[in-house]
Design a protein around this motif. Structure first.
Motif, short mmCIF file in Angstrom:
data_model
loop_
_atom_site.label_atom_id
_atom_site.label_comp_id
_atom_site.label_asym_id
_atom_site.label_seq_id
_atom_site.Cartn_x
_atom_site.Cartn_y
_atom_site.Cartn_z
N UNK A 185 0.83 -1.22 0.00
CA UNK A 185 0.00 0.00 0.00
C UNK A 185 0.86 1.27 0.00
N UNK A 186 1.72 1.38 -0.98
CA UNK A 186 2.60 2.53 -1.08
C UNK A 186 1.81 3.77 -1.51
N UNK A 187 2.31 4.93 -1.13
CA UNK A 187 1.66 6.17 -1.50
C UNK A 187 2.66 7.31 -1.59
N UNK A 188 2.25 8.37 -2.27
CA UNK A 188 3.14 9.52 -2.46
C UNK A 188 3.59 10.09 -1.12
N UNK A 189 4.89 10.36 -1.02
CA UNK A 189 5.44 10.97 0.17
C UNK A 189 5.75 10.01 1.30
N UNK A 190 5.41 8.74 1.15
CA UNK A 190 5.66 7.75 2.19
C UNK A 190 7.05 7.13 1.99
N UNK A 191 7.76 6.96 3.08
CA UNK A 191 9.08 6.34 3.00
C UNK A 191 8.95 4.83 2.94
N UNK A 192 9.76 4.20 2.09
CA UNK A 192 9.71 2.75 1.87
C UNK A 192 11.07 2.13 2.14
N UNK A 193 11.06 1.01 2.86
CA UNK A 193 12.23 0.15 2.97
C UNK A 193 11.99 -1.10 2.13
N UNK A 194 12.83 -1.29 1.13
CA UNK A 194 12.86 -2.54 0.36
C UNK A 194 13.84 -3.46 1.06
N UNK A 242 10.84 4.69 -9.41
CA UNK A 242 10.06 5.28 -10.50
C UNK A 242 8.72 5.79 -9.99
N UNK A 243 8.09 5.02 -9.12
CA UNK A 243 6.75 5.36 -8.65
C UNK A 243 6.77 6.46 -7.58
N UNK A 244 7.70 6.38 -6.63
CA UNK A 244 7.69 7.26 -5.46
C UNK A 244 8.72 8.39 -5.53
N UNK A 245 9.75 8.19 -6.36
CA UNK A 245 10.90 9.08 -6.31
C UNK A 245 11.96 8.48 -5.41
N UNK A 246 13.22 8.53 -5.86
CA UNK A 246 14.25 7.79 -5.12
C UNK A 246 14.52 8.38 -3.74
N UNK A 263 13.74 4.62 10.17
CA UNK A 263 12.32 4.40 10.46
C UNK A 263 11.55 4.63 9.18
N UNK A 264 10.54 3.79 8.92
CA UNK A 264 9.90 3.76 7.61
C UNK A 264 8.38 3.66 7.73
N UNK A 265 7.69 4.32 6.78
CA UNK A 265 6.24 4.24 6.73
C UNK A 265 5.76 2.92 6.14
N UNK A 266 6.56 2.36 5.26
CA UNK A 266 6.22 1.09 4.62
C UNK A 266 7.48 0.22 4.56
N UNK A 267 7.32 -1.06 4.85
CA UNK A 267 8.40 -2.03 4.70
C UNK A 267 7.86 -3.19 3.87
#
Length: 381
Positions: free
Chosen positions: A108-117, A131-135, A176-180
């Protein structure tokens, strides 16, 4: 190489026409992330494939919806020499794009949310997310410093500059991340603690559990618990590891299992099954009897399954095709009996309670599962 045409065809195959992930897949030069990989020949041996020396095979492999093994044991395909034949299990791969997209959707990714792959591998998920969120919103982590370095350089050549981290996620996850989103399988209990600690309050995690094919998703509440569910979807990912390779398998116990007479011998109720590839059975076995390792062999119509456990328990079941198997078991647990109880439940009820189960993961990493009157906890010491 006309990779753009192939990438667009791949995107059409693995996403929907209105998907937010169609453009990331269509515009990612996947072949550039996997210049070399390991394949298996007819004799079951690992064979090195070099993309630049065979561009057509390179394109066919890179833009097919398949996983490409990039590391076996401790040997990276990038660092191998022609004729090398590594031994052991795959330890890194470029995950098939359709599964990458499914895991991103579960996140459930979204604009402005931090992601850990979590689980950089070849960098495919990182590329799609950039590409989707910005690096600037994307961090990619792997335990293997070479993978992190190589993926970082290849992503940079595409114009992506995410934060790249080398760390053992079973011990500590910086930041710390909004999405993992995890493309490695995490062990309940200690193996989940550091990941949960890195998830921001209100954040969401999507992962599989070790030795299962269960995709677990959930949201972190103000008490630090992650509340969610087992998705009605399944995936198979490699286990997280802390070192260069996985710990040695229970080789001596497997040898004993192949040769010994069991303390208990009987005729099984159900045909021999390749448990590792019966994903729901294998997942339920891990929930009810954690830590079982599996083996399976065929010889003509003869099929044999092996189950071993670190506590010394083992089971062997062998039969011709679908005949009732001869079963040998020893040790403190009756492993084949545990599997047959699961198969009996499946036959009696038509389904197992795993998919769609509710999940509560406490900060210590223990996963509490429930569905109706069924309850189970995984990862408790």
């Amino acid at each position: 190489m006309d990779w753009e045409t192939r990438a667009h065809a791949l995107a059409d195959q693995v996403t929907d026409p209105d998907s937010r992930w169609l453009a990331p897949v269509a515009r990612t030069a996947r072949h550039a992330l996997v210049p070399r990989w390991w394949d298996v020949d007819d004799a079951g041996r690992w064979v090195l494939r070099d993309g630049p020396s065979d561009p057509e095979a390179w394109a066919n492999a890179a833009y097919a919806d398949r996983s490409l093994i990039t590391r076996v044991g401790t040997l990276h395909a990038d660092q191998a020499k022609p004729g090398d034949q590594p031994k052991g299990l795959p330890t890194s791969s470029a995950t098939l794009p359709s599964l990458v997209v499914r895991m991103l959707r579960h996140g459930r990714l979204g604009d402005g949310l931090s992601l850990l792959d979590l689980g950089t591998g070849a960098g495919g998920l990182t590329a799609y997310a950039c590409h989707r969120l910005g690096d600037g919103c994307v961090t990619s982590l792997d335990v293997d410093p070479y993978l992190v370095s190589a993926a970082g350089e290849r992503l940079a050549s595409m114009g992506y500059h995410p934060k790249m981290i080398t760390a053992d996620a079973t011990e500590h996850v910086p930041g710390s991340y909004d999405r993992i989103v995890c493309t490695v399988a995490l062990s309940p209990g200690p193996g989940l603690r550091a990941v949960l600690a890195a998830l921001s309050p209100g954040g969401r995690v999507a992962t599989t559990l070790a030795r299962t094919s269960l995709i677990v998703t959930g949201w972190k509440d103000r008490n630090g618990d992650v509340i969610g569910q087992v998705e009605r979807d399944m995936a198979g990912f490699m286990l997280t590891r802390s070192g260069d390779d996985y710990p040695p398998a229970l080789a001596e116990l497997f040898t004993l299992t192949r040769e010994a007479e069991g303390e208990h011998k009987n005729t099984g109720r159900y045909p021999v099954v390749d448990v590792a590839n019966a994903w729901e059975l294998r997942s339920m076995l891990e929930v009810t009897t954690p830590g079982v390792e599996l083996g399976y062999e065929t010889s003509g119509r003869q099929r044999t399954a092996y189950l071993v456990h670190p506590d010394g328990s083992w089971a062997r079941a062998s039969a011709e095709w679908t005949d009732p198997p001869e079963v040998h078991q020893s040790g403190p647990q009756r492993l084949w009996d545990a599997l047959e109880r699961i198969r009996n439940r499946l036959n009696a009820e038509g389904a197992l309670p795993l998919l769609g189960a509710r999940v509560r993961i406490t900060p210590d990493g223990v996963c509490h599962l429930s569905r109706g009157r069924w309850r189970a906890s995984v990862g408790a010491l």
